[in-house]
Each structure stands twice: as structure tokens, then as C-alpha cells.
Write a protein that holds these residues in place. Structure first.
Motif, short mmCIF file in Angstrom:
data_model
loop_
_atom_site.label_atom_id
_atom_site.label_comp_id
_atom_site.label_asym_id
_atom_site.label_seq_id
_atom_site.Cartn_x
_atom_site.Cartn_y
_atom_site.Cartn_z
N LYS A 42 -24.88 -41.09 38.21
CA LYS A 42 -25.34 -42.34 38.86
C LYS A 42 -26.18 -43.16 37.89
N ARG A 141 -35.41 -35.07 52.42
CA ARG A 141 -34.32 -36.03 52.60
C ARG A 141 -33.22 -35.21 53.28
N HIS A 171 -32.48 -30.87 44.93
CA HIS A 171 -32.94 -31.94 44.03
C HIS A 171 -34.38 -32.25 44.39
N TYR A 176 -41.08 -37.45 41.58
CA TYR A 176 -41.42 -38.83 41.20
C TYR A 176 -42.70 -39.30 41.89
N THR A 217 -34.85 -35.37 36.60
CA THR A 217 -35.29 -35.51 35.21
C THR A 217 -36.72 -34.99 35.00
N ARG A 233 -28.98 -30.37 36.70
CA ARG A 233 -28.23 -31.61 36.96
C ARG A 233 -29.07 -32.86 36.69
N GLY A 235 -30.08 -36.59 35.72
CA GLY A 235 -29.34 -37.85 35.63
C GLY A 235 -30.01 -38.78 34.64
N ASN A 236 -31.21 -39.24 35.00
CA ASN A 236 -31.90 -40.26 34.22
C ASN A 236 -32.17 -39.86 32.78
C1 LIG Z 1 -28.60 -34.41 44.17
C2 LIG Z 1 -29.16 -34.99 42.93
N1 LIG Z 1 -29.06 -34.28 41.79
C3 LIG Z 1 -29.55 -34.77 40.62
C4 LIG Z 1 -30.17 -36.00 40.56
C5 LIG Z 1 -30.69 -36.49 39.24
O1 LIG Z 1 -32.03 -36.87 39.30
P1 LIG Z 1 -32.73 -37.57 38.06
O2 LIG Z 1 -32.12 -38.90 37.89
O3 LIG Z 1 -34.17 -37.57 38.38
O4 LIG Z 1 -32.44 -36.71 36.87
C6 LIG Z 1 -30.28 -36.77 41.73
C7 LIG Z 1 -30.91 -38.09 41.72
O5 LIG Z 1 -30.97 -38.83 42.66
C8 LIG Z 1 -29.76 -36.24 42.95
O6 LIG Z 1 -29.85 -36.93 44.11
#
Ligand SMILES: Cc1ncc(COP(=O)(O)O)c(C=O)c1O
Length: 368
Positions: A42, A141, A171, A176, A217, A233, A235-236
């Protein structure tokens, strides 16, 4: 060779070397810990960046939306976790289309009722769907509570012939909201324990859980070290941004994405850039926590604070005297890279200020 400073503005810039370094830092951590790496796409929404992550050792990817998964699958990414609860029959039909294309799909589940919808949707197909139990490690959530509730859902999955339990994940997005790095460490530890405790409860009841997946992250390097965790996992972390710097997770040197902006007005008490909320976005933190003071960090110009945004104007104020003048171009590190990238059609890749390529933001706007 084209210098980035000659480009029209606003432009989404991506520093190639920083991108590669961020990807290899995550992959190295995963290798050292002996865990798998399944990045959440994402953040970048780009097939080619997902491919770079797979080349660096990622076992597959994570998406939030089916439409993101569809774009990634069309681009050749074949192992996809959709980390989102899905019960709607039309959406389940789209999952079946992905299975037909040979995607090794995994889908989040967090309540017994949704199992019935998935089972009915799959009943007249030759497919079995892999599901991963989502546990709530404190974000509040989606997700069942760790331990007993996770076990109850695992037992329910076992009674559905078209579903196969593949893993347990969480997650810790509430990291944050942390006010100190110690708080992030404590949340990361809880995140890891939530999946391991749930997996242990299942295994003691004779239900094997091969994947125990964690990751945000701020926390993946903490939760990823908890014994029993098998996958991260983030993302950022592929780009980082000013919010991560504000949290103490990284520093500005690692931020790979910037917005090239122009000065369009200079006044006695303010300076105007051609980047407003439609390019820099309004995020200043997440989950009620504000970790930055302006709307982006202007590289090399700490004397200017972007204090306000309207849709197409960024209004800077002077912390000290500035030499910036009309038509000057600056690079702004965005507060939140994930939302900013989604505003743009393409990335301009650069190395040492020279353009080397242009890549599409393939899954831009994919929210269905
Ligand atoms: C289910 C899940 N996994 C992993 C992530 C990745 O999080 P981040 O961007 O903080 O690394 C997210 C972010 O929204 C998430 O919802």
C-alpha cells in the motif's frame, strides 16, 4: 541526462539508491532473524517495486484491497495476502477470479460469520481458500483477541471444507500513537507475543500454524525478533517519511521519496509553494499522535516551515531568513509517503539528481 531541477512541478521523486538500501535493510534483517518478508505494498503501489522486493527475497506481498491484489497479480506477483476481512459475495467472486489465475492467495478472517460467506462462495468451485486469522494486538481495529478467541476461530475454520488455515497475523498500528521509543519497543514485543501465544494455543489443541506474521514499520524489528514469529510485513519502511523520523524510527537521510516543488510567491512574512493538500496531504501522524510540526521537511531549508496547506498551495513561514526566491525548486520530504504516493501517476527515479527512469504508480486509487 536530465537534472531533476529542470522538471515541471509538483513531481513525485524517488531516490533509487535509497530505495534499494531500504529494501535490502529489511531483507537483511529478515535473513538474520530467519523470518520471511512479505512487504505491504500500500506504500508504493508499484508492480516494479514489488518485483524488486521479491528479487531481494520477499516471499510475496501484502495488500489491503482486492483491487491492489488484482493489479499486482496482473503484473506477475503470485503470492498475495489480502490483509482485510472480506464477507461480501461480490468481493468473494473477485477472490475466486484471482484463484483462477493461479494466485497463491491468503485472506484475513476475524469472525465466524464471515467463514460461512467464504464457504458458500467457494462451494461450487474447485478451489480451497487459504485464510489467516487476524488477531488484535492492541490497535483495536479488526481482529479476534489473542489466545482463546483465536483458538475458537481456528476450530471453526477446521469445520469449513473450502477453507484452509495457513497462518495467524497482526499489525501493531497503534505504535504510531507511541510517545516514546520505549513505548514502541513495548508495543512491538506485545505484537510478537500476541501471534505466538495464539499460535501456541492452536498447536496445543492439535491445529498446526505454519505462519506467524507481524509488522508495522515502527515495530517490525522488535516483533520480528520474538521467538516463534516467522514473518514480517513492513510497508512504509520501503520509503520512510517525516512521520517515521518524528517517531524516532529512522532519519531524514533514509527517506527515499520527495516532492519537487516550486516557489510561486514570496511575501514579507511567508513563502508559497505549488504543493498543497492534493500533493503533500494533511497527515501529521496517526492514531491521534502528531509527530511532526509542519507539512513536510524542505531539504536544505530548515529556515522555512510549511505551516498551512490549502488544496494547491503550501504556505511556509520563516523560522530564520531565507534566500529562496520565485521559481526556485525544492525537494520536500512528505509527512506520510503512503498517502502522498497515491496522489501521483508516476515516480521519477533519480540518482544523484539525474533522472534515470519513470515508473507508474500502478495501483494508485485502488480502494475497492
Ligand atoms: C495488516 C497490515 N500489515 C502491515 C502494515 C504495514 O504497516 P507499516 O506501513 O507501518 O509498515 C499495515 C499498514 O497499514 C497493515 O494494515
Amino acid at each position: 541526462m536530465t537534472n531533476i531541477k529542470t522538471l515541471d512541478t509538483p513531481t513525485l521523486l524517488l531516490d533509487h539508491q535509497k530505495l534499494l538500501k531500504n529494501i535490502s535493510d529489511i531483507a537483511d534483517f529478515a535473513n538474520e532473524q530467519g523470518v520471511s518478508y512479505r512487504p505491504h505494498i500500500k506504500t508504493h503501489k508499484s508492480v516494479r517495486i514489488a518485483q524488486l522486493q521479491v528479487e531481494a527475497g520477499a516471499v510475496g506481498i501484502t495488500t489491503a484491497k482486492i483491487s491492489e491484489a488484482e493489479v499486482m497479480a496482473a503484473g506477475g506477483i503470485k503470492d498475495i495476502l489480502i490483509a482485510y476481512p472480506i464477507s461480501n459475495p461480490d468481493k468473494i467472486n473477485r477472490l475466486i477470479q484471482l484463484l483462477k489465475k493461479g494466485v497463491r492467495l491468503k485472506v484475513a478472517v476475524d469472525n465466524p460469520e464471515s467463514l460461512g460467506y467464504l464457504q458458500r462462495g467457494l462451494e461450487h468451485t474447485p478451489f480451497t481458500l487459504e485464510v489467516w486469522i487476524k488477531v488484535n494486538s492492541g490497535l483495536n481495529r479488526c481482529g479476534v483477541e489473542p489466545g482463546k478467541e483465536a483458538l475458537l476461530l481456528a476450530k471453526a475454520i477446521m469445520t469449513h471444507s473450502k477453507l484452509k488455515l495457513g497462518g495467524i497475523f497482526t499489525h501493531a498500528g497503534h505504535s504510531y500513537a507511541a510517545k516514546t521509543y520505549e513505548e514502541i519497543e513495548s508495543i512491538g514485543l506485545q505484537e510478537g507475543l500476541a501471534v505466538v501465544e495464539s499460535a501456541n494455543a492452536c498447536e496445543q489443541a492439535g491445529i498446526p500454524i505454519s505462519v506467524r506474521s507481524v509488522g508495522s514499520t515502527p515495530t517490525f524489528k522488535i516483533a520480528g525478533k520474538v521467538p516463534g514469529v516467522t514473518e514480517i510485513r513492513p510497508g512504509n519502511a520501503v520509503f520512510f517519511d517525516a512521520i517515521q523520523v518524528g517517531l524516532g524510527v529512522t532519519n531524514f537521510e533514509n527517506c527515499a521519496v520527495t516532492i519537487l516543488a516550486s516557489v510561486v510567491g514570496v511575501y514579507k512574512d511567508r513563502i508559497i509553494f505549488d504543493t498543497g493538500s492534493k500533493s503533500l496531504c494533511l497527515d501529521k501522524g496517526a492514531h491521534g499522535n502528531q509527530t511532526v510540526s509542519g507539512f513536510g521537511e524542505i531539504i536544505g531549508h530548515p529556515e522555512v516551515l510549511i505551516e498551512r496547506l490549502s488544496e494547491e498551495h503550501g504556505i511556509g513561514v520563516f523560522v530564520q531568513e531565507t534566500h529562496l526566491k520565485l521559481n526556485d525548486k525544492v525537494q520536500i520530504i512528505p509527512n506520510h509517503a503512503c498517502t502522498v504516493v497515491n496522489q501521483f501517476e508516476e515516480y521519477v527515479f533519480h540518482e544523484n539528481g539525474q533522472v534515470i527512469d519513470v515508473w507508474k504508480v500502478d495501483a494508485r486509487g485502488m480502494v475497492k
